[in-house]
Enzyme design. Structure first.
Site, short mmCIF file in Angstrom:
data_model
loop_
_atom_site.label_atom_id
_atom_site.label_comp_id
_atom_site.label_asym_id
_atom_site.label_seq_id
_atom_site.Cartn_x
_atom_site.Cartn_y
_atom_site.Cartn_z
N LYS A 173 50.51 -17.53 46.56
CA LYS A 173 51.00 -17.10 47.88
C LYS A 173 50.48 -15.69 48.17
CE LYS A 173 55.51 -16.89 50.33
NZ LYS A 173 56.98 -17.05 50.15
N SER A 181 59.06 -20.21 53.42
CA SER A 181 57.91 -19.46 53.83
C SER A 181 56.67 -19.70 52.97
CB SER A 181 58.25 -17.97 53.83
OG SER A 181 58.54 -17.53 52.51
N SER A 186 62.64 -20.43 50.07
CA SER A 186 61.23 -20.56 50.50
C SER A 186 60.31 -21.33 49.57
CB SER A 186 60.63 -19.18 50.72
OG SER A 186 60.95 -18.75 52.00
N1 GLN Z 1 64.12 -19.21 55.64
C1 GLN Z 1 64.72 -18.03 55.09
C2 GLN Z 1 64.36 -16.84 55.96
O1 GLN Z 1 63.88 -17.04 56.99
C3 GLN Z 1 64.27 -17.84 53.66
C4 GLN Z 1 62.96 -17.20 53.49
C5 GLN Z 1 62.55 -16.98 52.07
O2 GLN Z 1 63.13 -17.52 51.11
N2 GLN Z 1 61.55 -16.12 51.88
O3 GLN Z 1 64.57 -15.71 55.66
#
Ligand code: GLN
Length: 453
Positions: free
Chosen positions: A44, A119, A143
């Protein structure tokens, strides 16, 4: 898999999926005969690989190349893996869709009209397209575990501090974990044994050693206690998801496992997502104060220092991210701390206590990782105030509030798209979690959806 073939495959699927930010021309490999030297790995783009673009999906870091490897990268290189690509993400890890990045949207290779989730979108997408053996992600709210559900792969977030975060661009430090995707549970266990470990460079990394257990995985469920998270299931509308869950429960019972339904206080659960946003955005606004065009980040012109910072941040961040920074900063203001930030900290503690209680009599707590298959890219979004959204779609943040190990494995398909089942265990009990995940994987015998690219 062969790393050159992996790079070829990544290039072939890139136009349709937009899953990578950088695809390496040549694999990066430190040794040819390490234990994992047959593994192609993608990373990532918020995890540092020395000398390679590491943008975190944000325009303000569009030209950033770290001068060092993240510890997790070094550990993998020491085992002989080949690094082949940096993958797309929602900007700074903020999002769950793969639709919010300076780099454009990521499409699900199993059906290009659908999201890959986020994400860690690009990492999940290239796994679904079978382009790499493993992909690293990060997990602050869900994420890794949510895109794993949408892409039909295994997504793992170990205990907080198990994998060093040194060299990982933060989102919210008290919730951030390095996580990763594999094609099966066994590979996930092998990879954890390599990546886990104390790192003096990360003050939150834990010293507790991880017992090697990848060779112990077995399909024996006798005597195992599996709790089903009832509130999450109650607010799922898709009957096909519930049918898959009930099939799984039947199989568990036939295999000799014990199943019980567990309810947590619903009022507390309703506060889970707002609490997450207060804490995550608050920490993010503080963590990213240095992305101002002076300390870090692309600099925009201005007449004085304040104006340079203002212009750099306005241009460098998307509207969605600026909104999160403002909301986060609001809760941290001294005048608001008591009513907002400290209150959220207390609710976090209460939620962790509730989770502890839920885990008291069971080995793991289990629920569908998402309510249904992936969302359409151009579809309607979920009602943000519905119990479905507040509880069923976002319960996995409990794994971040607590830091407890949590993973998603494929549970089945709905309309030719996958959906996963999430498994959460007690702190440091990765072994218990993987044992059950492996047994469930054998029971489910998932039939992967064929990619379209
Ligand atoms: N969907 C969550 C957010 O928008 C989690 C994101 C994540 O785990 N980086 O913050």
């Amino acid at each position: 898999m062969d790393s050159k073939l992996s790079i070829k495959r990544l290039k072939a699927i890139q136009p349709a999926t937009n899953a990578c930010i950088t695809i390496f021309d040549e694999p990066m490999q430190a040794m040819k005969d390490g234990p994992l030297s047959t593994w192609s790995v993608a990373v990532k783009d918020n995890i540092s690989i020395k000398g390679e673009l590491t943008t975190a999906g944000t325009a303000i870091l569009a030209n950033y190349r770290p001068p060092f490897h993240a510890t997790v990268i070094q550990r993998l290189l020491d085992q002989g893996v080949s690094m082949v690509a940096k993958t797309a993400l929602d900007e700074l890890g903020m999002g769950g869709s793969g639709l919010n990045s300076f780099h454009g949207i990521v499409r699900n290779p199993l059906n290009l009209d659908y999201q890959a989730g986020g994400s860690s979108s690009g990492s999940a997408a290239i796994m679904a397209a079978k382009a790499v053996d493993m992909a690293l992600g990060t997990d602050t709210g869900d994420s890794v575990r949510k895109p794993a559900s949408f892409c039909g792969i295994v997504g793992i977030k170990p205990t907080y501090g198990r994998i060093s975060r040194y060299g990982v661009i933060p989102y919210a430090s008290s919730l951030d974990h390095v996580g990763y995707f594999t094609h099966n549970v066994k590979d996930g266990a092998i990879a954890l044994e390599v990546m886990a470990g104390y790192d003096p460079k990360d003050p939150t990394s834990i010293a507790q050693p991880l017992e090697a257990f990848s060779h112990l995985l077995s399909d024996d469920l006798k005597g195992k206690h599996i709790g089903i998270f009832k509130n999450v299931v109650d607010h799922i509308h898709d009957e096909r998801t519930k049918a898959l869950l009930h099939q799984l429960i039947e199989k568990i019972e036939t295999a000799g496992g014990n199943v019980s339904w567990i309810s947590l206080d619903e009022t507390l659960l309703k506060a889970m997502l707002p609490t997450y946003y207060v804490l995550a955005n608050g920490e993010a606004s503080s963590n990213h104060a240095n992305l101002n065009g002076l300390h870090f980040g692309v600099q925009q012109a201005g007449d004085d220092i304040t104006e340079i910072m203002e212009h750099s941040r306005t241009k460098g961040f998307s509207r969605a991210v600026r909104k999160r920074m403002v909301m986060g900063g609001y809760g941290l203001l001294q005048a608001h701390q008591e009513a907002i930030y400290f209150k959220a900290l207390k609710i976090r503690r209460l939620l962790v206590e509730a989770l502890d209680q839920a885990l008291e009599d069971v080995d793991v707590l289990v629920a569908p990782a998402t309510s249904s298959k992936a969302f359409l890219i151009n579809g309607e979004s979920n009602d943000p105030l519905s119990l479905n959204h507040l509880i069923s779609e976002n319960f996995m943040v409990l794994g971040n509030f607590s830091g407890y190990p949590s993973m998603t494995i494929p549970m089945g398909n709905i309309d030719d798209l996958p959906i996963g089942i999430n498994i959460t265990a007690k702190a440091f009990d990765e072994k218990g979690m993987f044992m059950i995940a492996y047994a469930l994987e054998q029971l489910i015998d998932y039939q992967a959806v064929q990619e379209v690219v």
